[in-house]
Scaffold this motif. Sequence first.
Motif, PDB file in Angstrom:
ATOM      1  N   LEU A  99       0.810  -1.221   0.000  1.00 14.48           N
ATOM      2  CA  LEU A  99       0.000   0.000   0.000  1.00 14.48           C
ATOM      3  C   LEU A  99       0.845   1.274   0.000  1.00 14.48           C
ATOM      4  O   LEU A  99       0.311   2.370   0.074  1.00 14.48           O
ATOM      5  CB  LEU A  99      -0.946   0.002   1.205  1.00 14.48           C
ATOM      6  CG  LEU A  99      -2.087  -0.988   1.114  1.00 14.48           C
ATOM      7  CD1 LEU A  99      -2.866  -1.043   2.423  1.00 14.48           C
ATOM      8  CD2 LEU A  99      -3.012  -0.639  -0.048  1.00 14.48           C
ATOM      9  N   GLN A 100       2.146   1.115  -0.094  1.00 16.24           N
ATOM     10  CA  GLN A 100       3.072   2.244  -0.106  1.00 16.24           C
ATOM     11  C   GLN A 100       2.897   3.123   1.132  1.00 16.24           C
ATOM     12  O   GLN A 100       2.868   4.350   1.049  1.00 16.24           O
ATOM     13  CB  GLN A 100       2.936   3.042  -1.403  1.00 16.24           C
ATOM     14  CG  GLN A 100       3.220   2.210  -2.631  1.00 16.24           C
ATOM     15  CD  GLN A 100       2.951   2.931  -3.945  1.00 16.24           C
ATOM     16  OE1 GLN A 100       2.551   4.085  -3.970  1.00 16.24           O
ATOM     17  NE2 GLN A 100       3.161   2.233  -5.048  1.00 16.24           N
ATOM     18  N   ILE A 101       2.775   2.460   2.279  1.00 17.56           N
ATOM     19  CA  ILE A 101       2.675   3.150   3.566  1.00 17.56           C
ATOM     20  C   ILE A 101       4.095   3.234   4.128  1.00 17.56           C
ATOM     21  O   ILE A 101       4.695   2.203   4.434  1.00 17.56           O
ATOM     22  CB  ILE A 101       1.740   2.395   4.529  1.00 17.56           C
ATOM     23  CG1 ILE A 101       0.310   2.378   3.966  1.00 17.56           C
ATOM     24  CG2 ILE A 101       1.792   2.992   5.924  1.00 17.56           C
ATOM     25  CD1 ILE A 101      -0.657   1.510   4.736  1.00 17.56           C
ATOM     26  N   PRO A 102       4.637   4.437   4.240  1.00 18.62           N
ATOM     27  CA  PRO A 102       6.040   4.566   4.640  1.00 18.62           C
ATOM     28  C   PRO A 102       6.324   4.250   6.103  1.00 18.62           C
ATOM     29  O   PRO A 102       7.443   3.917   6.456  1.00 18.62           O
ATOM     30  CB  PRO A 102       6.369   6.023   4.327  1.00 18.62           C
ATOM     31  CG  PRO A 102       5.055   6.731   4.339  1.00 18.62           C
ATOM     32  CD  PRO A 102       4.029   5.716   3.910  1.00 18.62           C
ATOM     33  N   SER A 103       5.310   4.349   6.974  1.00 21.72           N
ATOM     34  CA  SER A 103       5.533   4.113   8.396  1.00 21.72           C
ATOM     35  C   SER A 103       4.267   3.544   9.039  1.00 21.72           C
ATOM     36  O   SER A 103       3.163   3.989   8.738  1.00 21.72           O
ATOM     37  CB  SER A 103       5.904   5.421   9.098  1.00 21.72           C
ATOM     38  OG  SER A 103       5.951   5.238  10.493  1.00 21.72           O
ATOM     39  N   THR A 104       4.479   2.594   9.943  1.00 24.60           N
ATOM     40  CA  THR A 104       3.355   2.037  10.701  1.00 24.60           C
ATOM     41  C   THR A 104       3.179   2.781  12.027  1.00 24.60           C
ATOM     42  O   THR A 104       2.417   2.340  12.882  1.00 24.60           O
ATOM     43  CB  THR A 104       3.565   0.536  10.963  1.00 24.60           C
ATOM     44  OG1 THR A 104       4.785   0.357  11.701  1.00 24.60           O
ATOM     45  CG2 THR A 104       3.622  -0.251   9.669  1.00 24.60           C
ATOM     46  N   GLU A 105       3.840   3.915  12.172  1.00 25.35           N
ATOM     47  CA  GLU A 105       3.768   4.682  13.418  1.00 25.35           C
ATOM     48  C   GLU A 105       2.565   5.609  13.485  1.00 25.35           C
ATOM     49  O   GLU A 105       2.343   6.250  14.501  1.00 25.35           O
ATOM     50  CB  GLU A 105       5.063   5.472  13.633  1.00 25.35           C
ATOM     51  CG  GLU A 105       6.249   4.568  13.918  1.00 25.35           C
ATOM     52  CD  GLU A 105       6.025   3.638  15.112  1.00 25.35           C
ATOM     53  OE1 GLU A 105       5.562   4.122  16.166  1.00 25.35           O
ATOM     54  OE2 GLU A 105       6.313   2.437  14.997  1.00 25.35           O
TER      55      GLU A 105
END
Length: 159
Positions: A115-121
């Motif tokens: 999903l091209q999510i750069p961070s799970t924060e």
Amino acid sequence: MNHTPTTAIFPTLPARNLNGRALTLPADFGGTFNIAIIAFRRWHQALIDAWFPSLNPLLAAYPALRAYELPIIGRQYTLARPFIDGGMAFAIPDPAVRNRTLTVYTDVQQVAATLQIPSTETITLLLVDRSGRIFWRDTGPYTAERAAGLERTLATLLQ
């Protein structure tokens, strides 16, 4: 961030709502367009909750629109799913909120990469159709500017 990715497609994911119904996403999303709020940490719930006062009027204005909370939980917790999902369901008295909360037990990093999510924060919000096409995305806590970006996209798509 408000942009439309050119390559990300919502992957096929098995999910279950907190009322116990099994779904396959994105095909089983209920709307023509769906706001998927993706969370990776328990404390992300406060970020999700802060979005709904602005999402509820949009859901009322656009009958083809639905919103979902998607806690993405590591595959290693699959055996604890009854306990984890049961605890979440117990904490949510509203059956409509339990219905829109879809837990996904999977490879968290693979989903984030797809999903091209750069961070799970922080949370990620996606506007997606049932084929997996993503029309809008943003990350992070609610702001009026972020909400306005979603509203502009919806106005264009659902005129």
